[in-house]
Design a protein around this motif. Structure first.
Motif, PDB file in Angstrom:
ATOM      1  N   ASP A 140       1.006  -1.363  -0.049  1.00  0.00           N
ATOM      2  CA  ASP A 140       0.310  -0.054   0.105  1.00  0.00           C
ATOM      3  C   ASP A 140       0.976   1.346   0.104  1.00  0.00           C
ATOM      4  OD1 ASP A 140      -2.177  -1.538   0.187  1.00  0.00           O
ATOM      5  OD2 ASP A 140      -2.626  -1.446   2.223  1.00  0.00           O
ATOM      6  N   SER A 141       2.117   0.982   0.087  1.00  0.00           N
ATOM      7  CA  SER A 141       3.024   2.260  -0.062  1.00  0.00           C
ATOM      8  C   SER A 141       4.235   1.969  -0.904  1.00  0.00           C
ATOM      9  CB  SER A 141       3.512   2.546   1.404  1.00  0.00           C
ATOM     10  OG  SER A 141       4.231   1.706   2.005  1.00  0.00           O
ATOM     11  N   TRP A 142       4.714   3.079  -1.640  1.00  0.00           N
ATOM     12  CA  TRP A 142       5.759   2.703  -2.426  1.00  0.00           C
ATOM     13  C   TRP A 142       6.585   4.112  -2.590  1.00  0.00           C
ATOM     14  CZ3 TRP A 142       0.526   2.759  -3.456  1.00  0.00           C
ATOM     15  CH2 TRP A 142       0.078   3.683  -4.247  1.00  0.00           C
ATOM     16  N   THR A 143       7.740   4.144  -3.029  1.00  0.00           N
ATOM     17  CA  THR A 143       8.505   5.149  -3.259  1.00  0.00           C
ATOM     18  C   THR A 143       8.086   5.782  -4.558  1.00  0.00           C
ATOM     19  OG1 THR A 143      10.621   4.264  -2.558  1.00  0.00           O
ATOM     20  CG2 THR A 143      10.845   6.131  -3.870  1.00  0.00           C
ATOM     21  N   PHE A 144       7.897   7.143  -4.241  1.00  0.00           N
ATOM     22  CA  PHE A 144       7.360   8.345  -5.418  1.00  0.00           C
ATOM     23  C   PHE A 144       7.929   9.481  -5.255  1.00  0.00           C
ATOM     24  CE2 PHE A 144       4.610  11.050  -7.856  1.00  0.00           C
ATOM     25  CZ  PHE A 144       4.607  10.490  -9.063  1.00  0.00           C
ATOM     26  N   ASN A 145       8.569  10.072  -6.279  1.00  0.00           N
ATOM     27  CA  ASN A 145       9.427  11.368  -6.254  1.00  0.00           C
ATOM     28  C   ASN A 145       8.834  12.296  -7.346  1.00  0.00           C
ATOM     29  OD1 ASN A 145      11.563  10.592  -4.202  1.00  0.00           O
ATOM     30  ND2 ASN A 145      12.312   9.355  -5.873  1.00  0.00           N
ATOM     31  N   MET A 146       7.647  12.867  -6.732  1.00  0.00           N
ATOM     32  CA  MET A 146       6.994  13.979  -7.901  1.00  0.00           C
ATOM     33  C   MET A 146       7.988  15.025  -8.550  1.00  0.00           C
ATOM     34  SD  MET A 146       4.455  14.676  -9.961  1.00  0.00           S
ATOM     35  CE  MET A 146       2.804  14.469  -9.387  1.00  0.00           C
ATOM     36  N   ASP A 147       8.813  15.622  -7.474  1.00  0.00           N
ATOM     37  CA  ASP A 147       9.578  16.819  -7.843  1.00  0.00           C
ATOM     38  C   ASP A 147      10.685  16.186  -8.879  1.00  0.00           C
ATOM     39  OD1 ASP A 147       8.346  18.551  -6.219  1.00  0.00           O
ATOM     40  OD2 ASP A 147       9.599  18.231  -4.523  1.00  0.00           O
ATOM     41  N   ALA A 148      10.857  14.890  -8.910  1.00  0.00           N
ATOM     42  CA  ALA A 148      12.123  14.606  -9.919  1.00  0.00           C
ATOM     43  C   ALA A 148      11.744  14.498 -11.400  1.00  0.00           C
ATOM     44  CB  ALA A 148      12.703  13.260  -9.515  1.00  0.00           C
ATOM     45  N   ILE A 149      10.342  14.587 -11.368  1.00  0.00           N
ATOM     46  CA  ILE A 149       9.796  14.433 -12.860  1.00  0.00           C
ATOM     47  C   ILE A 149       8.794  15.423 -13.343  1.00  0.00           C
ATOM     48  CG2 ILE A 149      10.019  11.754 -12.821  1.00  0.00           C
ATOM     49  CD1 ILE A 149       7.144  11.835 -11.913  1.00  0.00           C
ATOM     50  N   ARG A 150       9.007  16.437 -12.362  1.00  0.00           N
ATOM     51  CA  ARG A 150       7.964  17.670 -12.871  1.00  0.00           C
ATOM     52  C   ARG A 150       8.432  18.239 -14.048  1.00  0.00           C
ATOM     53  NH1 ARG A 150       4.733  19.305  -9.079  1.00  0.00           N
ATOM     54  NH2 ARG A 150       4.860  18.717  -6.763  1.00  0.00           N
ATOM     55  N   LYS A 151       7.346  18.770 -15.043  1.00  0.00           N
ATOM     56  CA  LYS A 151       7.842  19.506 -16.258  1.00  0.00           C
ATOM     57  C   LYS A 151       7.507  20.905 -16.208  1.00  0.00           C
ATOM     58  CE  LYS A 151       2.992  19.153 -18.210  1.00  0.00           C
ATOM     59  NZ  LYS A 151       2.180  18.796 -19.352  1.00  0.00           N
ATOM     60  N   PRO A 152       8.253  21.628 -17.041  1.00  0.00           N
ATOM     61  CA  PRO A 152       8.120  23.223 -16.849  1.00  0.00           C
ATOM     62  C   PRO A 152       6.649  23.686 -16.873  1.00  0.00           C
ATOM     63  CG  PRO A 152       9.753  22.638 -18.359  1.00  0.00           C
ATOM     64  CD  PRO A 152       9.264  21.233 -18.025  1.00  0.00           C
ATOM     65  N   TYR A 153       6.532  24.553 -16.142  1.00  0.00           N
ATOM     66  CA  TYR A 153       5.270  25.267 -16.200  1.00  0.00           C
ATOM     67  C   TYR A 153       5.027  25.878 -17.377  1.00  0.00           C
ATOM     68  CZ  TYR A 153       4.702  24.872 -10.973  1.00  0.00           C
ATOM     69  OH  TYR A 153       4.356  24.513  -9.789  1.00  0.00           O
ATOM     70  N   SER A 154       3.478  25.980 -17.689  1.00  0.00           N
ATOM     71  CA  SER A 154       3.417  26.805 -19.028  1.00  0.00           C
ATOM     72  C   SER A 154       3.408  28.356 -18.567  1.00  0.00           C
ATOM     73  CB  SER A 154       1.895  26.534 -19.506  1.00  0.00           C
ATOM     74  OG  SER A 154       0.913  26.862 -18.393  1.00  0.00           O
ATOM     75  N   GLU A 155       3.505  29.045 -19.817  1.00  0.00           N
ATOM     76  CA  GLU A 155       3.371  30.410 -19.596  1.00  0.00           C
ATOM     77  C   GLU A 155       2.168  31.041 -18.888  1.00  0.00           C
ATOM     78  OE1 GLU A 155       4.153  32.768 -23.046  1.00  0.00           O
ATOM     79  OE2 GLU A 155       6.091  31.687 -23.633  1.00  0.00           O
ATOM     80  N   LYS A 156       1.153  30.480 -19.015  1.00  0.00           N
ATOM     81  CA  LYS A 156      -0.112  30.799 -18.391  1.00  0.00           C
ATOM     82  C   LYS A 156       0.042  30.523 -16.825  1.00  0.00           C
ATOM     83  CE  LYS A 156      -4.266  32.340 -18.056  1.00  0.00           C
ATOM     84  NZ  LYS A 156      -4.709  33.884 -18.468  1.00  0.00           N
ATOM     85  N   MET A 157       0.598  29.445 -16.399  1.00  0.00           N
ATOM     86  CA  MET A 157       0.756  29.109 -15.057  1.00  0.00           C
ATOM     87  C   MET A 157       1.605  29.989 -14.484  1.00  0.00           C
ATOM     88  SD  MET A 157      -0.611  26.791 -13.001  1.00  0.00           S
ATOM     89  CE  MET A 157      -0.061  26.841 -11.201  1.00  0.00           C
ATOM     90  N   LEU A 158       2.736  30.364 -15.041  1.00  0.00           N
ATOM     91  CA  LEU A 158       3.708  31.148 -14.441  1.00  0.00           C
ATOM     92  C   LEU A 158       3.022  32.586 -14.446  1.00  0.00           C
ATOM     93  CD1 LEU A 158       6.710  30.264 -16.801  1.00  0.00           C
ATOM     94  CD2 LEU A 158       6.616  29.742 -14.270  1.00  0.00           C
ATOM     95  N   GLU A 159       2.078  33.108 -15.206  1.00  0.00           N
ATOM     96  CA  GLU A 159       1.553  34.199 -14.936  1.00  0.00           C
ATOM     97  C   GLU A 159       0.535  34.325 -13.888  1.00  0.00           C
ATOM     98  OE1 GLU A 159      -0.912  35.069 -18.338  1.00  0.00           O
ATOM     99  OE2 GLU A 159       1.004  35.303 -19.867  1.00  0.00           O
ATOM    100  N   LEU A 160       0.072  33.062 -13.195  1.00  0.00           N
ATOM    101  CA  LEU A 160      -0.871  32.885 -12.253  1.00  0.00           C
ATOM    102  C   LEU A 160      -0.194  33.179 -10.975  1.00  0.00           C
ATOM    103  CD1 LEU A 160      -3.280  29.895 -13.270  1.00  0.00           C
ATOM    104  CD2 LEU A 160      -3.950  32.126 -12.932  1.00  0.00           C
ATOM    105  N   PHE A 161       1.176  32.602 -10.825  1.00  0.00           N
ATOM    106  CA  PHE A 161       1.909  32.983  -9.789  1.00  0.00           C
ATOM    107  C   PHE A 161       2.044  34.188  -9.441  1.00  0.00           C
ATOM    108  CE2 PHE A 161       3.933  28.594 -10.832  1.00  0.00           C
ATOM    109  CZ  PHE A 161       3.286  27.996 -10.268  1.00  0.00           C
ATOM    110  N   GLN A 162       2.071  35.182 -10.464  1.00  0.00           N
ATOM    111  CA  GLN A 162       2.058  36.948 -10.247  1.00  0.00           C
ATOM    112  C   GLN A 162       1.074  37.661 -10.141  1.00  0.00           C
ATOM    113  OE1 GLN A 162       5.258  37.752  -9.530  1.00  0.00           O
ATOM    114  NE2 GLN A 162       5.995  35.772 -10.202  1.00  0.00           N
ATOM    115  N   ALA A 163      -0.284  36.734 -10.425  1.00  0.00           N
ATOM    116  CA  ALA A 163      -1.707  37.478 -10.234  1.00  0.00           C
ATOM    117  C   ALA A 163      -2.041  37.950  -9.288  1.00  0.00           C
ATOM    118  CB  ALA A 163      -2.449  36.455 -10.998  1.00  0.00           C
ATOM    119  N   PRO A 164      -2.941  39.201  -9.222  1.00  0.00           N
ATOM    120  CA  PRO A 164      -3.726  39.300  -7.738  1.00  0.00           C
ATOM    121  C   PRO A 164      -4.861  38.242  -7.538  1.00  0.00           C
ATOM    122  CG  PRO A 164      -4.376  40.732  -9.610  1.00  0.00           C
ATOM    123  CD  PRO A 164      -3.133  39.902 -10.072  1.00  0.00           C
ATOM    124  N   ASP A 165      -5.424  38.994  -6.353  1.00  0.00           N
ATOM    125  CA  ASP A 165      -6.597  37.980  -5.878  1.00  0.00           C
ATOM    126  C   ASP A 165      -7.679  37.975  -7.124  1.00  0.00           C
ATOM    127  OD1 ASP A 165      -8.980  36.929  -4.963  1.00  0.00           O
ATOM    128  OD2 ASP A 165      -8.649  37.901  -2.972  1.00  0.00           O
TER     129      ASP A 165
END
Length: 411
Positions: A140-165
C-alpha cells in the motif's frame, strides 16, 4: 551490487534473496516475438503469454522490497483482425494472482512512429503510436518522487503565480464543473505534474550503442529510449536503490540507473546482447580509459608502420578513426582538436619526433615522396589520388602541421 548476468531470468531471479530489489523496470518480449531475441527461436503466442510471464512475475514480487515498484513496458498486437486482449488479461492476473497493485497505467507516446500499413486507411484503424508502461506496487506504500519528474510550467501558469486575487472557487467555475481557488497565491513547486502520457520520440540510430552493434556485428534488440527509463527510475527510486531489468536486452536500464546513482542488476539470456551491453557500459562510463588504451596501441603499433617521415595531423586523425574500430573497443566521438592534444601528450617524450602543432613544416622532396600503404589499407579517401596507379600517394600540399620523424624511413 552492480551486476551483468547472462542467463534465463526465471532461474536467475530464483537465486536472489527475498525483498532485495527496490525497483524493476523491464520490457519483456511481446507476444509472437522470439522469447530470447534469437537463441532458441521459441515464440510466445498471445493465448500463452500469461502462463509464460506469470511465473516470472511471482519471482519479481518475491524479490521486491515492500515499498518497491514494478513498471512493465509492453505493447499488444493484432490477433487476427482485432486487437489482442492479452495485455489487459495480464494486468488482471498480475493483480489477482500475483498480488501486485496497479498504481497507474502510463502511456508512452512516440510521435516519431513512422507510417505503416495501417496508414493506408484500408484496415479500419490508424497506426499505433503508443505503448503501455504499467506501474505496479507490492504494498500500500511505495517510493514516489514527484519533484524529480515535474515538467516546466506553461506561460499561463507562470502568470498565475504573479496574479492578484481573482476570487474563490465560486468565481472561477467552468462548464466542466472544474473550479479553481484563485483567492491566494498558488505555490510554485518548480514544475507541473507531468501527467500519465509521456511523449518521447524513439529515433536514436547513430549513437554509441548502435555504433558498437555495427562494429561487432550484433543485431540489437528493440530498445526503449533512455529518457523513458530516466522518468520512471527518478520517480520510483532514490540514490543507492537497486534497479533490476530481468529482460536486460541492450542494457538501457542499467546505463540509466548507473548514471542516476542507483545500483542495478541486469539479466539477459542472449550472450550477444549480454556482451554488447557490457561494452556499452564500459564506453559510457570509462570512456577515458577506452580512449587511452586505443591511443596507446595506436602510438605503439600503428605510427611506427607509417612510411612517411612527415605525418600530418589530418592524416593521423583519419587513420586513427578508421583503425581503432578494427582492433579496439568503440569510443565516444573525439574532435580532431581533442585527438591532436591527446596524441601530443602521448608522444611528448619521444626524442625522435618533432611536433609542429602551432606552425607548419615544409614538405621536401623526400619526406612524403613514397606511397603510404596504410591509406589504401584503411580506405582513407581524403588522402587518395584520383590516379589509381598512385592510390597511396596523396596530392601533396606544401605545408602541414603534424609530426616530423628525425630518422629517415626506409621504403
Amino acid at each position: 551490487m552492480e551486476r551483468f548476468i547472462c542467463g534465463e531470468c526465471l532461474e536467475e531471479m530464483k537465486k536472489m534473496p527475498n525483498e532485495s530489489i527496490d525497483f524493476i523496470f523491464t520490457s519483456p518480449p511481446y507476444a509472437d516475438q522470439v522469447k530470447d531475441y534469437g537463441t532458441t527461436g521459441i515464440k510466445i503466442k498471445p493465448n500463452q503469454y500469461d502462463s509464460w510471464f506469470i511465473p516470472r512475475a511471482k519471482e519479481m514480487y518475491r524479490i521486491l522490497k515492500s515499498n518497491g515498484s514494478f513498471v512493465l513496458n509492453i505493447n499488444d498486437k493484432l490477433d487476427g483482425k482485432f486487437q489482442s486482449l492479452y495485455v489487459f488479461k495480464l494486468v488482471v492476473m498480475l493483480v489477482e494472482q500475483v498480488g501486485f497493485h496497479l498504481v497507474r497505467d502510463y502511456i508512452w507516446y512516440n510521435p516519431a512512429t513512422p507510417p505503416n500499413i495501417f496508414s493506408r486507411g484500408n484496415m479500419g484503424r490508424t497506426k499505433k503510436s503508443h505503448e503501455y508502461c504499467l506501474w505496479f506496487s507490492k504494498s500500500d506504500s511505495w517510493t514516489f518522487n514527484m519533484d524529480a519528474i515535474r515538467k516546466p510550467y506553461s506561460e499561463k501558469m507562470l502568470e498565475l503565480f504573479q496574479a492578484p486575487d481573482m476570487g474563490n472557487r465560486n468565481a472561477n467555475s467552468r462548464p466542466s464543473r472544474h473550479n479553481f481557488d484563485l483567492s491566494h497565491t498558488w505555490k510554485n513547486n518548480g514544475g507541473a505534474d507531468p501527467g500519465s502520457v509521456i511523449s518521447i520520440s524513439n529515433t536514436s540510430s547513430n549513437d554509441t550503442f548502435h555504433r558498437l552493434c555495427k562494429q561487432f556485428g550484433t543485431g540489437h534488440p528493440a530498445r526503449f529510449p533512455e529518457s523513458l527509463v530516466d522518468f520512471f527510475v527518478k520517480a520510483g527510486t532514490n540514490v543507492g536503490d537497486v534497479v533490476l531489468d530481468p529482460f536486460g536486452g541492450s542494457g538501457t536500464t542499467a546505463i540509466v540507473a548507473h548514471r542516476l546513482g542507483r545500483n542495478f542488476k541486469y539479466i539477459e539470456i542472449n550472450p550477444d546482447f549480454y556482451d554488447i551491453a557490457q561494452k556499452w557500459f564500459e564506453v559510457e562510463f570509462s570512456s577515458d580509459k577506452v580512449y587511452s588504451k586505443n591511443m596507446n596501441n595506436f602510438c605503439k603499433n600503428v605510427i611506427p608502420t607509417c612510411k612517411w617521415q612527415l605525418l600530418p595531423f589530418g592524416f593521423l586523425y583519419d587513420l586513427y578513426q578508421a583503425w581503432f574500430p578494427t582492433v579496439g573497443l568503440y569510443e565516444k566521438p573525439q574532435t580532431k582538436e581533442a585527438f591532436i592534444n591527446r596524441l601530443i601528450s602521448y608522444l611528448a617524450n619521444d626524442d625522435n619526433l618533432i611536433i609542429y602543432k602551432d606552425r607548419y613544416f615544409t614538405v621536401d622532396g623526400t619526406s612524403m615522396q613514397m606511397p603510404e600503404p596504410l591509406i589504401a589499407q584503411y580506405k582513407l579517401k581524403n588522402w587518395m589520388n584520383d590516379d589509381l596507379n598512385l592510390i597511396c600517394s596523396p596530392i601533396i600540399q606544401k605545408k602541414y602541421k603534424g609530426i616530423y620523424r628525425k630518422w629517415q624511413v626506409s621504403a
